[in-house]
Scaffold this active site. Structure first.
Site, PDB file in Angstrom:
ATOM      1  N   CYS A 159       0.296   3.688   2.887  1.00 58.58           N
ATOM      2  CA  CYS A 159       0.829   3.105   4.130  1.00 58.58           C
ATOM      3  C   CYS A 159       2.333   3.365   4.219  1.00 58.58           C
ATOM      4  CB  CYS A 159       0.581   1.601   4.180  1.00 58.58           C
ATOM      5  SG  CYS A 159      -1.156   1.125   4.228  1.00 58.58           S
ATOM      6  N   CYS A 177       0.833  -1.211   0.000  1.00 61.37           N
ATOM      7  CA  CYS A 177       0.000   0.000   0.000  1.00 61.37           C
ATOM      8  C   CYS A 177       0.865   1.258   0.000  1.00 61.37           C
ATOM      9  CB  CYS A 177      -0.920  -0.045   1.226  1.00 61.37           C
ATOM     10  SG  CYS A 177      -1.789   1.481   1.572  1.00 61.37           S
TER      11      CYS A 177
END
Length: 139
Positions: free
Chosen positions: A61, A58
């Site tokens: 993230c 991600c």
């Protein structure tokens, strides 16, 4: 605000999570037992827990991880945890993770707040609010 939606993606490159998402005072949670132990420790020490549910694949993230680590260093009175949703799939499902990163704020093991997405200003605002309210109780 960046968000990645849950996926069963597995690139076979999960070791990246440890390097990018852990540092400072952030503890990587790799088992349900480790989670339970850290929550018990937090309860004993009267610490608020902030848990980052994220994924190595991600982008948002990975973008917020260094900031999360920096916050952990600035606020040692809080407990910062990191959970890889792909490594602990069943556990993450129990927390109803639909997008990453998702930050949970817990006191005595109970969730009292949540933030979905890599929103640095909102994460800082929530942490500052916690620190301010906790320091007010010490006076």
């Amino acid at each position: 605000m960046g968000i990645c939606f849950s996926s069963n993606r597995n690139d076979g490159d999960e070791s990246d999570h440890n390097a990018e998402f852990v540092g400072g005072n952030v503890t990587l949670i790799t088992t349900k037992d480790a989670w339970d132990q850290k929550l018990s420790e937090a309860k004993r020490e009267h610490k608020i827990v902030i848990s980052n549910f994220s994924a190595a694949w991600c982008g948002p993230c990975r973008m917020i991880a260094p900031y999360y680590i920096e916050l952990s260093e600035k606020h040692p009175s809080l407990m910062f945890l990191s959970v890889d949703v792909d490594e602990l799939t069943e556990f993450s499902t129990q927390w109803d993770i639909k997008a990453t990163p998702t930050f949970f704020f817990l006191k005595d093991g109970d969730q009292f707040d949540k933030l979905v997405g890599a929103n640095k200003p909102e994460l800082l605002k929530k942490i500052n609010g916690i620190v301010d309210s906790e320091s007010g109780r010490l006076i």
